[in-house]
Design an enzyme around this catalytic site. Structure first.
Site, PDB file in Angstrom:
ATOM      1  N   TYR A 108      11.745 -14.146  39.676  1.00 30.22           N
ATOM      2  CA  TYR A 108      11.739 -12.785  40.193  1.00 30.22           C
ATOM      3  C   TYR A 108      11.415 -11.844  39.036  1.00 30.22           C
ATOM      4  CZ  TYR A 108      13.679  -8.339  41.906  1.00 30.22           C
ATOM      5  OH  TYR A 108      13.854  -7.032  42.273  1.00 30.22           O
ATOM      6  N   GLU A 196       7.360  -5.102  42.355  1.00 24.71           N
ATOM      7  CA  GLU A 196       8.257  -6.254  42.440  1.00 24.71           C
ATOM      8  C   GLU A 196       7.466  -7.489  42.826  1.00 24.71           C
ATOM      9  OE1 GLU A 196      12.554  -6.160  44.138  1.00 24.71           O
ATOM     10  OE2 GLU A 196      11.354  -6.920  45.784  1.00 24.71           O
TER      11      GLU A 196
END
Lengths: 388, 292, 388, 292
Positions: A108, A196
């Site tokens: 992530y 993101e």
């Protein structure tokens, strides 16, 4: 402005961030045609702004044209179901057909703005592809953060530190600092509030690829990239946002709740306090509406029609405390709205004070309206009328 | 005393000949604020409609007038430029009224103008009642006294102050810090100043949902302001949850940002939290009566 | 790396700085063909790195194809004459054919790096198109300067301040801040050490156009823009620079002077001091040569051949004080050079001290060479040999 | 005492496993320098060939070893990154040996690392003889004493020091500040430190043509170092004039930058200028004898 995955990935590509080979398709036939022309293993992903596509069955595999057609049809047949963050759900207007990656690891990586440090914060976790908020809650140490000094900007050591601190798989190590730099470049170049990547895939053949893309652009910076205005047209506004835009206020300035007391105030803080006051007085709110600073007569008229025509309000509580907004202009807007509008009439409760309040009150008085003195008084009166 | 601003502050207006700049300059002057000139590039050497000298650059304005503070009324694309110019000219306090400044502009300018205090952007300014008002606040609702007020909201501030004034609770300085994600001056920055201000005997904090400024303020009060009467209000308890994209924001703020979190943080350090603005005066009177 | 005007203007174009319409031509036929196809009033400008083209008659007008051919031939027929800054003059290999502007005013604008402030400095003068150094000397106040904070970067107020302070004609005012910003963007994006526009023209129809372009790129930053390596090939190296490049040292590390004492040292400071020592000892220097830091045996051998084969040296004074350069490697290089080279032999005077000096001296001793102890001693000995 | 560096300085080496880094680490250790570890990303947890711990990041190295200084041996494209990393890890002094660092990298990093002293880039480092050496200077030519030395050149420094040592004039600290257009620490920065160093009784400045550092140093000496024996040398009096493009450099430096300008500047404040390095010791002895 939140971008769809396919739009975010277009920006990724421009900044040199590796993304899977893909095609954006608006229907089953287009999807089938693409897979027919490009045989292989594909993933079909619903293009929506809300999260939770996987759980909702809106990401499916296809290895033939027929399969691409049928899963695309299936995905687009029903909207995304509501969840906590998006209680309305979301219509699906297109899919992204994407190379199926041989994923070995998922990580992530994100950049957003930290209000407290007044810096961009870059976050990396070795736990990718899952509910990262849950990871954050239960394993906060597994998420490494770096607050970036805007004067110095991004430097590769930041990516190295984050990769080591989050214990990213060693396969990410060589590519990660440059990728993180490209993401920061994107963040700044396009004035993003959030970028993101989840998951950031490490493939079994050693490539590091952005498997998803979430980008939120700063609406206030869109004027710098005129192209984004076109992109915006491709994005779905919900009904409230559409109505707000039509009325000439920000799309986040209006929201409906189904109650009977319509509200309007100048400034988000006062608008929220007005809703709180109505709730405290026992009423049910019909809507949130911030008419904005320096509201002129025309905008006030538009907002009047917005609430009267498009909410379930039985009474309309207008709460104006003038600073940059001038009381006389607001009063003139209300009077004009009543004169000109073909909308249904509802009882008005008006509170008007602050800058040019005397002139405003005089204008209202001339039109036969008497404002209340305080917000609480206005809320109480409005709730009484709504309940009558 | 007061914080940031008093009757001796020499102030210029960037964008003095624009419609908002000109209108609010007249109002600030009417309040007695010591405005010494304005800046509009290309109009240097002229007089503003208020009879004030207009300069081409902030540097020139500072050189000629000795101004140390500025208030900025320029459109959003030019706000950061105005702040950089003020900083390079040696201005020590800049109030940026402009709404809609790109957040990256603010990030950069806040990081690169050390030594200059920025209030805002997207704020109503500040006022030291009876002395000076810088910005767009409606002066007549304020009254001089010993309550310091800090607020993230504009109009809500006026609402709260109106209540204080009606209750006979005058103010030392009221600062509208602005509601944008990145602002130059936070609650804690203001609390630090109020702590050192002999005029200020009590403080009112008007917060809002979102961010963690209120939680930070509560923590600072717990550590440094024990004994000072402080009352808080948190707006937006019935506000709709915003639609969010991605999770980075939630990770950054953790459990912070909700009205609940903020109210609990204040109560944990003994700061009473008003349920509605109209309760603030009585809560403050109670806190003042209880303080030594 | 200094860019030719036409290369500099290509960068200007990329950064949005207005330049005149133009065509780069390598000969009279090309020039004639261009003007034949594009009738109008044209200026033909020699493409050279040195200044003073106007005075040298290397800028001429052409309003027909025939005229373009003849003035191009005339311009290219003789090299640029030497001047104080470039005592060798410069060959002319091409011209730039450029739209003749209706110039109303000429200004000066440049950005370079200020060593003292450790910042980029932007300079503007209303006196453009003339000898700006003279302006600087006699009217220093007419040149406005701004030292730019690299953390904040360029902001339009800087351009405004400079325009007002240098009393640029009012016609420049609207365009100037954006132009100055584009110039700063170029300066940073391409790692320039200098960007200069002189004159910056204001045309009678109100356009602000860069009428000339001087750009010096940082050689150390060229690796970031591989394209520039191609550009570099289009630039003339003089003979000394070519020889230096062939020997594998920096093009600024070697220069010939026609004397009889060849010199080589490690480090520019020591190399300059070595020349000073030879001069002080009454000798005439054959060359300047800095072999660089960490010189290995191969580089030393190349440098030996460079001096022996390409200068008028009768003796070769090698002055090495080891720091990062190791004495044993240098000694090995000298011994290998003597063994392998087919170059003529000249007497060597060697001074070798510092890091690994003992090992180095041992290697030299084994080859029958005895180094001197000090720089002054070496200079004196070398001058004696040269005069013998 | 000495400046910047002594036997108690805890130092790490960035690029410790590279060929130059490893070689010079061995030499610095042999000199007695207190090197406590090194950094090479990806080799964390290993030992260097000198038996020192290797870390993946400077932050980790600082956390574990308590280092406050670093010396950087990394290729030019990575030098600025190494400096930013050192700065963020809280290093107070960074010596950058790397030659060929892009000047814009240096401009930016010097502007964005306030609080950390950078020496270099493109410098030989510094040495406090008898205590510690950081960089690539050949330790054996130095001797401990009370002469402070500052030089823009590398090898010329060794030449000058060799002469001082042979003449019995030991050194407190010798700083090679580097010859690039932009350097972290200038002559004046070093002079300021030497002025406050009780060990340093006299100062030698080795300048070069180009720039105005020498002129700035002379001006500072005139103002702050009257009475302290200082000797200067200016290299490159017979150097070929550089080819220049444009005039901006000449406008910035004005008449500065020539050997003549520098020599005159030194002489104007009573600093004798050596014609060759070998004259420095005797000029210094004379100056020391004349000082009170």
């Amino acid at each position: 402005m939140n971008l769809m995955e396919y739009q975010g990935k277009e920006l990724f590509r421009r900044c040199g961030i590796a993304v899977p080979r893909s095609q954006h398709c608006t229907g089953p036939d287009e999807a089938a045609a693409f897979v027919a022309a490009n045989p292989g293993e594909w993933v079909v992903k619903a293009q929506v702004l809300m999260g939770g596509r996987g759980k909702a069955g809106k990401i499916k595999f296809a290895s033939s044209a027929e399969q691409a057609r049928s899963v695309t049809r299936e995905i687009m047949a029903t909207p995304m179901p509501p969840n906590r963050q998006n209680p309305d759900g979301e219509e699906i207007h297109s899919v992204l057909i994407e190379e199926r990656l041989p994923i070995a690891h998922e990580a992530y990586c994100a950049i957003t703005i930290d209000r407290t440090h007044k810096r961009p914060v870059m976050m990396v976790s070795g736990f990718g592809g899952m509910d990262i908020e849950e990871v954050s809650e239960h394993h906060p140490d597994s998420i490494a953060k770096h607050f970036i000094d805007t004067a110095a900007g991004y430097s590769p050591f930041i990516g190295r530190e984050l990769a080591f601190a989050s214990q990213l798989d060693v396969g990410y190590r060589k590519a990660f600092p440059a990728l993180a730099g490209a993401l920061y470049e994107l963040f700044f170049r396009y004035g993003a509030k959030l970028v993101e990547i989840n998951p950031l895939a490490l493939t079994s053949d050693g490539r590091v690829i952005a498997s998803d893309a979430k980008v939120e652009l700063d609406d206030d910076a869109l004027f710098r990239t005129p192209e984004f205005t076109e992109w915006q047209k491709a994005l779905p506004l919900d009904e409230d946002e559409t109505l707000a835009a039509q009325a000439g206020v920000g799309i986040r300035n209006f929201r409906r709740f189904g109650g009977t007391v319509g509200t309007m105030a100048n400034g988000a803080g006062l608008a929220m306090a007005t809703m709180d006051a109505v709730t405290n007085a026992g009423g049910r709110i019909a809507n949130f509406l911030d008419v904005g600073g320096g509201a002129n007569a025309e905008r006030v008229r538009n907002c009047y029609e917005l609430v009267v025509n498009h909410t379930s309000a039985k009474v309309f509580f207008i709460n104006i405390f003038g600073g940059i907004t001038r009381g006389d202009e607001v009063a003139r807007g209300i009077v004009t709205a009543l004169e000109e509008t073909r909308a249904r009439r509802v009882p008005l409760v008006i509170r008007l004070t602050g800058t040019n309040e005397e002139e405003g009150r005089a204008i209202l008085a001339a039109a036969g309206m008497t404002p209340v003195e305080t917000m609480d008084e206005g809320a109480t009166r409005a709730v009484e009328i709504a309940k009558a | 005393m007061s914080i940031f601003l008093d009757q001796n502050s020499n102030i210029i207006v960037q964008g003095i000949t624009g419609s908002e700049g000109s209108y609010h300059t007249a109002r600030m002057l009417a309040y007695g604020t010591h405005i010494v000139g304005g800046v509009t590039p290309g109009k240097g050497g002229q007089k503003s409609e208020h009879g004030l000298p207009v300069f081409d650059t902030v540097k020139e304005a500072v050189d000629v007038t000795g101004a140390t503070q500025t208030v900025i009324f320029v459109p959003p694309p030019f706000a950061a430029d105005a702040l950089y110019e003020a900083h390079e000219a040696g201005i020590s306090l800049a109030v940026c009224i402009t709404e809609g400044v790109p957040v990256h502009d603010v990030l950069k300018v806040v990081g690169a103008t050390s030594g200059m205090r920025i209030i805002g952007p997207n704020c109503p300014g500040l006022i030291s009642p009876g002395k000076a008002s810088v910005g767009i606040m409606p002066g007549h609702v304020f009254s001089q006294g010993d309550v310091g007020l800090i607020s993230r909201s504009g109009t809500l501030t006026y609402e709260v102050v109106d209540g204080l004034t009606r209750a006979g609770l005058g103010q030392s300085t009221c600062v509208g810090i602005g509601g944008d994600p990145i602002i130059g001056t936070t609650f804690v920055d203001c609390l630090r100043e109020f702590k050192n201000d002999p005029q200020t005997k009590a403080i009112v904090i008007c917060g809002e949902i979102g961010g963690s400024d209120e939680e930070d303020a509560a923590a600072w009060i717990g550590e440094h302001l024990a004994g000072t009467p402080v009352v808080a209000f948190v707006g937006g308890q019935n506000a709709p949850p915003g639609k969010s994209l991605g999770h980075a924001g939630a990770i950054v703020s953790g459990a912070f940002g909700t009205a609940k979190s903020k109210i609990e943080a204040f109560r944990a350090v003994g700061v009473p939290v008003a349920e509605r603005p109209s309760q603030i005066p009585s809560l403050l009177e109670k806190a003042l009566a209880a303080s030594p």
